[in-house]
Design an enzyme around this catalytic site. Structure first.
Site, PDB file in Angstrom:
ATOM      1  N   SER A 171       0.846  -1.192   0.000  1.00 38.08           N
ATOM      2  CA  SER A 171       0.000   0.000   0.000  1.00 38.08           C
ATOM      3  C   SER A 171       0.887   1.250   0.000  1.00 38.08           C
ATOM      4  O   SER A 171       1.669   1.441  -0.921  1.00 38.08           O
ATOM      5  CB  SER A 171      -0.963  -0.033   1.188  1.00 38.08           C
ATOM      6  N   ASP A 393      -8.567  -6.167  -4.863  1.00 39.30           N
ATOM      7  CA  ASP A 393      -8.203  -5.065  -3.975  1.00 39.30           C
ATOM      8  C   ASP A 393      -9.265  -3.978  -4.067  1.00 39.30           C
ATOM      9  O   ASP A 393      -9.534  -3.442  -5.135  1.00 39.30           O
ATOM     10  CB  ASP A 393      -6.842  -4.512  -4.389  1.00 39.30           C
ATOM     11  N   HIS A 432      -6.942  -6.099  -0.197  1.00 37.50           N
ATOM     12  CA  HIS A 432      -5.866  -5.127  -0.065  1.00 37.50           C
ATOM     13  C   HIS A 432      -4.783  -5.606   0.906  1.00 37.50           C
ATOM     14  O   HIS A 432      -4.986  -5.642   2.117  1.00 37.50           O
ATOM     15  CB  HIS A 432      -6.418  -3.786   0.406  1.00 37.50           C
TER      16      HIS A 432
END
Length: 528
Positions: A171, A393, A432
């Site tokens: 991320s 995601d 994610h």
């Protein structure tokens, strides 16, 4: 300060082991590290931490670079001779755990990138108000200067420099990883960028767009499950298998209008306003004249209905919002626009103008974005890069990572040349950074070590899905992750839940997902 016994031990073992082995620091030697002279660095404490679980005994060193860039460095008793930097998520604001590296014997470091966040630190951007220095430290400088300082401390403590250095993050940590590759190409021999938020400014425009769409037509959790099931029913078999995973989401032509209520609103249908909101999220932001500003999200990540995972694992957490609260996308874009871009704590992000305001993000994008496709210096230095992203995601779209990879390939002139130092892996059904209905646990670090240290480029990575994402409950399924544009193809016999029954096969250039979807980096403007 240098401990000669460490250097002697390093010399004894250097010729026999693939890494340096040194004698552990005792309590006195660890404490003495506070007296080290390291440029622009203050070491505030150093003490032995006893072994606990899988984390070995280590000397914990706490300090800061400049006045605010705090870090924690762990020097394990049984050092593997290597250095590891753990990336951080969100707006960071606290020091991430270094246990992942310590468990493997690395000298391991992490940093808050130059500020302390309030409340849930990773969600707070208020520290950035009228502080360009902090913004730049967060953007890219903090990771670099801590890496330099921590390597210096490691060398002086053990008496020898790390033989190899690695960075891993997901991320925002993936964005940090790519900024290291692009701006500081000699910091690390190997870098792992998972689900990278590389196009930060584009993401924030997209987050704002999604927040506006779902505020206008809120969608309760049970309807997210409804949407997810309908999308899977439409697109699961697109890859030739009906296995609960959408392996080609960019080809999914699911239209949420099929769920439109025939009469009054109810839990098993969508109102016209809700259909419009879902379509907006799929489409992505655009100007009043229809110019695409950023990518949308493909169908399939709305909820975890097909894997026993509640809707909170999908859009509810990131896009549509928990009950009586804001979704994460709203919080991130709101704090970024208030505190970084417009410098006004009272700014109402729901008034953002898609025709006029995107250009205001350019200044901060210059030091936050990690979009530079010229990574030739990293390649020439011998660096190796593993990119990965989950297809399901719901925070950051995998398509943008594919675009970046393809743009680097285009710059280099051939995929073969890129494959020598950079590979991308896509995980079907992965959310994610973790979780999701698909196989979502894999060891990218060992793959990277083998590439850097043994010259063994990763031909695949084994991914595992545990029951309810709990290792204790056992394995639900496995599947190989293949270097893009290859996919895991079923060999025609055996269980669909066993990786042994899949093989990585190549795709023609005109069969690539980027070409299928028709999006190229020059087809939409991420900054303007």
């Amino acid at each position: 300060m240098k401990f000669s016994f460490c250097a002697k031990a390093a010399a004894v073992f250097a010729g026999f082991l693939p890494f340096t082995t040194v004698q552990a620091l005792d309590a006195a030697q660890c404490a003495a590290l506070t007296k080290l002279s390291v440029p622009a660095t203050t070491i505030t404490s150093a003490a032995i931490v006893a072994a606990a679980g899988t984390v070995p005994q280590h000397c914990r060193v706490d300090g800061r670079v400049d006045t605010e860039i705090a870090f924690t460095l762990g020097l394990p008793a049984a050092w593997n001779g290597k250095f590891y930097h753990q990336g951080g998520g969100g707006f960071v604001g606290s020091i991430p755990s270094i246990n992942a590296g310590l468990t493997r014997g690395y000298a391991s470091v992490a940093t808050n990138t130059g500020h302390v966040g309030n409340g849930v630190a990773a969600l707070d951007g208020s520290w950035a108000l009228n502080r360009r220095d902090r913004q730049v430290n967060f953007g890219h400088r903090g990771i670099h200067v801590v890496t330099v300082a921590a390597k210096d401390i490691t060398q002086k403590a053990y008496g020898s420099a790390p033989k190899h250095s690695y960075f891993q993050g997901c991320s925002n940590g993936g964005r940090q990883a790519l900024n290291e590759v692009q701006r500081y190409p000699k910091d690390f021999d190997g870098v792992i960028a998972g689900a990278p938020a590389l196009d930060w400014t584009g993401l924030m425009v997209g987050f704002n767009w999604n927040s506006r769409a779902l505020r206008a037509a809120p969608i309760p959790p049970e309807k997210l499950t409804l949407i997810a099931k309908a999308a899977a029913q439409r697109c699961d078999a697109e890859d030739g298998l009906t296995d609960g995973l959408i392996d080609k989401p960019l080809r999914c032509d699911f239209d949420p209008a099929v769920l439109t209520c025939n009469g009054p609103d109810g839990p098993n249908c969508l109102t016209p306003a809700q259909v419009s909101a879902v379509k907006k999220v799929y489409a992505g932001p655009s100007t009043s004249r229809g110019k695409q500003l950023y990518l949308g999200f493909p169908p399939g990540a709305e909820g975890g209905a097909n894997a026993g995972e509640g809707a909170v694992s999908g859009w509810q957490n990131w896009i549509s919002g928990p009950v009586n609260g804001n979704p994460l996308q709203y919080t991130f874009q709101d704090h970024y626009l208030k505190y970084f871009v417009f410098g006004n704590a009272n700014y109402d992000s729901m008034t953002f103008d898609y025709d006029r305001d995107p250009r205001a993000l350019r200044e901060t994008g210059a030091f936050i974005n990690a979009k530079n496709t010229d990574i030739s210096a990293f390649r020439k230095a011998g660096g190796k890069l593993i990119l990965w992203h989950g297809w399901a995601d719901h925070a950051l779209m995998a398509e943008r990572t594919i675009e970046y990879y393809e743009d680097v390939v285009d710059r280099l002139g051939s995929r073969k040349r890129a494959d020598r130092f950079m590979r991308l892996f896509l995980a079907p059904g992965m959310h994610h950074c973790s979780s999701g209905p698909g196989p979502n646990v894999f060891d990218a670090l060992t793959a990277l070590e083998n590439w850097v240290e043994k010259g063994q480029a990763p031909a695949s990575m084994l991914a595992t899905k545990y029951v309810n994402n709990s290792v204790a409950l056992g394995v639900e399924r496995t599947r190989p992750l293949c270097p893009y544009p290859q996919r895991a193809r079923y060999i025609g016999t055996g269980s669909l839940k066993d990786a042994a029954n899949f093989e990585c096969r190549g795709a023609r250039r005109d069969d690539d997902d980027r070409d299928d979807h028709g999006h190229h980096d020059d087809d939409h403007d991420h900054d303007d």
